[in-house]
Design a protein around this motif. Structure first.
Motif, mmCIF file in Angstrom:
data_model
loop_
_atom_site.group_PDB
_atom_site.id
_atom_site.type_symbol
_atom_site.label_atom_id
_atom_site.label_comp_id
_atom_site.label_asym_id
_atom_site.label_seq_id
_atom_site.Cartn_x
_atom_site.Cartn_y
_atom_site.Cartn_z
ATOM 1 N N GLN A 49 47.789 -77.945 12.457
ATOM 2 C CA GLN A 49 48.696 -79.042 12.487
ATOM 3 C C GLN A 49 49.094 -79.756 13.930
ATOM 4 N N ILE A 50 48.911 -78.699 14.901
ATOM 5 C CA ILE A 50 49.309 -79.350 16.307
ATOM 6 C C ILE A 50 47.924 -80.184 16.419
ATOM 7 N N ALA A 51 46.675 -79.626 16.242
ATOM 8 C CA ALA A 51 45.472 -80.482 16.466
ATOM 9 C C ALA A 51 45.338 -81.654 15.921
ATOM 10 N N ALA A 52 46.022 -81.705 14.635
ATOM 11 C CA ALA A 52 46.042 -83.087 13.660
ATOM 12 C C ALA A 52 47.264 -83.984 14.014
ATOM 13 N N ASN A 53 48.053 -83.347 14.616
ATOM 14 C CA ASN A 53 49.395 -84.156 15.174
ATOM 15 C C ASN A 53 50.075 -84.595 13.862
ATOM 16 N N THR A 54 50.086 -83.647 12.967
ATOM 17 C CA THR A 54 50.963 -83.758 11.793
ATOM 18 C C THR A 54 52.055 -84.578 11.715
ATOM 19 N N THR A 55 52.080 -85.461 10.900
ATOM 20 C CA THR A 55 53.388 -86.213 10.519
ATOM 21 C C THR A 55 53.913 -85.628 8.862
ATOM 22 N N PHE A 56 55.325 -85.368 9.243
ATOM 23 C CA PHE A 56 55.838 -84.513 7.897
ATOM 24 C C PHE A 56 56.553 -85.621 7.140
ATOM 25 N N PHE A 178 41.807 -79.739 20.124
ATOM 26 C CA PHE A 178 43.103 -80.120 20.867
ATOM 27 C C PHE A 178 42.810 -80.019 22.097
ATOM 28 N N ALA A 179 41.722 -79.388 22.674
ATOM 29 C CA ALA A 179 41.476 -79.162 24.065
ATOM 30 C C ALA A 179 40.597 -80.450 24.401
ATOM 31 N N GLN A 180 39.884 -80.896 23.490
ATOM 32 C CA GLN A 180 38.881 -81.805 23.851
ATOM 33 C C GLN A 180 39.723 -83.476 23.717
ATOM 34 N N ALA A 181 40.644 -83.365 23.185
ATOM 35 C CA ALA A 181 41.294 -84.629 23.229
ATOM 36 C C ALA A 181 41.955 -85.031 24.304
ATOM 37 N N SER A 185 50.873 -84.003 26.449
ATOM 38 C CA SER A 185 51.951 -83.792 27.430
ATOM 39 C C SER A 185 52.129 -82.031 27.619
ATOM 40 N N PHE A 186 51.600 -81.366 26.649
ATOM 41 C CA PHE A 186 51.603 -79.930 26.497
ATOM 42 C C PHE A 186 50.257 -79.336 26.421
ATOM 43 N N GLN A 187 50.117 -78.100 26.656
ATOM 44 C CA GLN A 187 48.833 -77.293 26.415
ATOM 45 C C GLN A 187 48.998 -76.057 25.145
ATOM 46 N N LEU A 188 47.932 -76.038 24.642
ATOM 47 C CA LEU A 188 47.905 -75.095 23.543
ATOM 48 C C LEU A 188 46.783 -74.040 23.689
ATOM 49 N N PHE A 189 47.283 -72.816 23.687
ATOM 50 C CA PHE A 189 46.281 -71.661 23.943
ATOM 51 C C PHE A 189 46.368 -70.666 22.795
ATOM 52 N N PRO A 190 45.159 -69.883 22.562
ATOM 53 C CA PRO A 190 45.416 -68.951 21.451
ATOM 54 C C PRO A 190 45.462 -67.725 21.996
#
Length: 481
Positions: A49-56, A178-181, A185-190
């Motif tokens: 959902q973060i990578a897809a920038n989901t809208t609810f 997500f990293a390729q995009a 303004s934020f970073q996501l890591f596993p």
């Protein structure tokens, strides 16, 4: 939206000075803590959902789905499962939650609920069954406006770093996407969460090890090939920004073991046989030690969440699965095995930066003193007693954790709060923590227990709320390039 929903106009329940009891607390929060970014180094948010920038579509989807805190409250309030995890509509589920909210007073859900409604949607009304329909409509309009997708919600709370919780078999495709995009303004890591390979007693253990072997391109038939598969998966995770591991354990396992014994037990289980309790403990002790030596080699932080008694209601567990609200605090013995585990690593200089979380408040002093045994001066706050977790993540639990850490360690080196949440609306919990911290220090100043040195104590507040975590996880060195 009409802010006077079927009730007289009253002063907002949560005002700008909420929880702040004197001028010192006000200064510490508003001048030092309020505007800091958020580093959320442990949560269960879905990376897809973060990578897809989901809208609810509505607030139920972003707020109630997956939130077993709210589910437990609704069940306690007599709400049928149909309106919790069942087939009722999203609007009906929200209505039942709204009807439950007034009954949550003095539970942290009451504060969190109204903080979240205010911070994300500007709603200052107290939620209940009477205004549920209007609030549902208003929040749905906001969420569907195109201005409240996942990235917008995170940006609104000044989230800077998110560390998700990921199984070693995960392909991390969402993290990679997500990293390729590179346009947020934020970073996501596993984070590396190998619970399923540790839990040799699981019914699906053999199938899981098979999947692990496939993704690692290793046929796992013995102890050596299992460690080879682990090394390959850790290298893959590391290449995609992973610098943290995490374990959910009832207690630590640290009995004597040999590689030969671990190999015999693993091969027995892979053959389809059942291993007994003593064999299970030997295997877990061996694997946890080997994992931790690898975390040290890679410079990762290791986290251990200890003390949850999970899936107690077997009928509902078989119906709904794990993480649906059937867990409780466990009363496991923690100190001896935890000390043995850490000491074994430390003896060979293989103890990496470590965060320990306890779920049983009876273990507070144990954890606060345990970390002091293995701080070696190499890193400020190398050993951390993690923030109040799960059932303790509330006013009383957080204050007890802060006070105990202050008495037995250095609060000033604490790495602060995290959400441990599955909801994108949970980030006001950082604000809640920051307000409580400032209140605690402000009260100490007022009582003469701390000097009236607002600049220095304000710096400590900023360190606890943000700076310490950024330095501890080496984000500046490894992640903010």
């Amino acid at each position: 939206m009409n802010q006077d929903i079927s009730r007289p106009s009253v002063r907002p329940f949560i005002g700008q000075d909420f929880l702040l009891t004197n001028d010192y607390a006000l200064a510490l929060y508003h001048d030092y803590a309020r505007d800091l970014p958020i580093i959320d180094y442990h949560n269960h948010l879905p990376p897809d959902q973060i990578a897809a920038n989901t809208t609810f579509e509505n607030i139920t989807q972003v707020w109630l789905q997956g939130d077993h805190y709210k589910w437990r409250a609704m069940r306690t309030n007599g709400v049928s499962e149909e309106f919790i995890t069942g087939q009722a509509s999203d609007k009906e589920k929200f209505q039942k939650w709204a009807e439950t909210v007034p009954y949550t007073m003095r539970n942290p859900l009451y504060h969190w609920t109204h903080l979240e409604l205010q911070r994300y949607f500007g709603i200052v009304d107290l939620l209940d069954g009477r205004n549920a329909a209007e609030i549902y409509a208003h929040t749905s309009d906001v969420l569907g406006s195109g201005q409240s997708n996942v990235h917008d919600l995170l940006h609104k709370m000044k989230v800077e770093v998110l560390c998700s919780t990921d199984d070693p078999t995960d392909d991390l495709k969402d993290h990679i996407s997500f990293a390729q995009a590179k346009d947020t303004s934020f970073q996501l890591f596993p984070s590396f969460r190998p619970d399923k390979m540790v839990q040799i007693e699981r019914e699906d253990f053999v199938d899981y090890i098979g999947r692990l072997g496939v993704v690692a391109d290793v046929e796992v038939t013995n102890w050596t090939s299992l460690l080879d598969a682990i090394d390959r998966r850790m290298a893959f995770f590391h290449s995609h920004g992973c610098r943290l591991s995490d374990h959910g354990l009832e207690q630590m396992y640290a009995v004597p073991f040999t590689d030969a014994a671990a190999n015999r037990i693993l091969q027995k289980r892979l053959s389809g046989a059942i291993v007994d309790r003593s064999e299970t403990v030997v295997y877990k002790s061996a694997l946890l030690h080997c994992l931790s030596t690898r975390y040290h080699t890679k410079g990762w932080v290791q986290q251990f969440h200890l003390g949850a008694l999970r899936n107690n209601n077997h009928r509902m567990f078989h119906s709904l699965g794990p993480d649906t609200g059937w867990d409780s605090i466990g009363d496991f013995s923690q100190a001896k095995q935890l000390a043995t585990f850490l000491d074994r690593l430390d003896a060979n200089n293989q103890l990496t930066r470590t965060i320990i979380y306890n779920l049983n408040p009876a273990d507070n002093e144990v954890m606060a003193t345990m970390i002091g045994n293995y701080n070696d001066g190499s890193v400020a706050g190398k050993m951390q007693w993690g923030s109040a977790w799960w059932f303790l993540d509330q006013m009383d639990g957080m204050e007890k954790q802060l006070n105990t850490l202050s008495n037995m360690g250095l609060l000033s080196r604490f790495i602060g709060m995290l959400t441990d949440s599955r909801s994108f609306l949970s980030f006001p919990r950082h604000e809640y923590f920051r307000r409580l911290l400032c209140r605690l220090l402000g009260q100490d100043i007022e009582q003469g227990l701390l000097p009236v040195d607002i600049p220095w104590i304000g710096q400590l507040v900023q360190d606890i709320c943000y700076n310490n975590a950024r330095k501890y996880f080496r984000f500046e060195e490894q992640m903010f390039k």
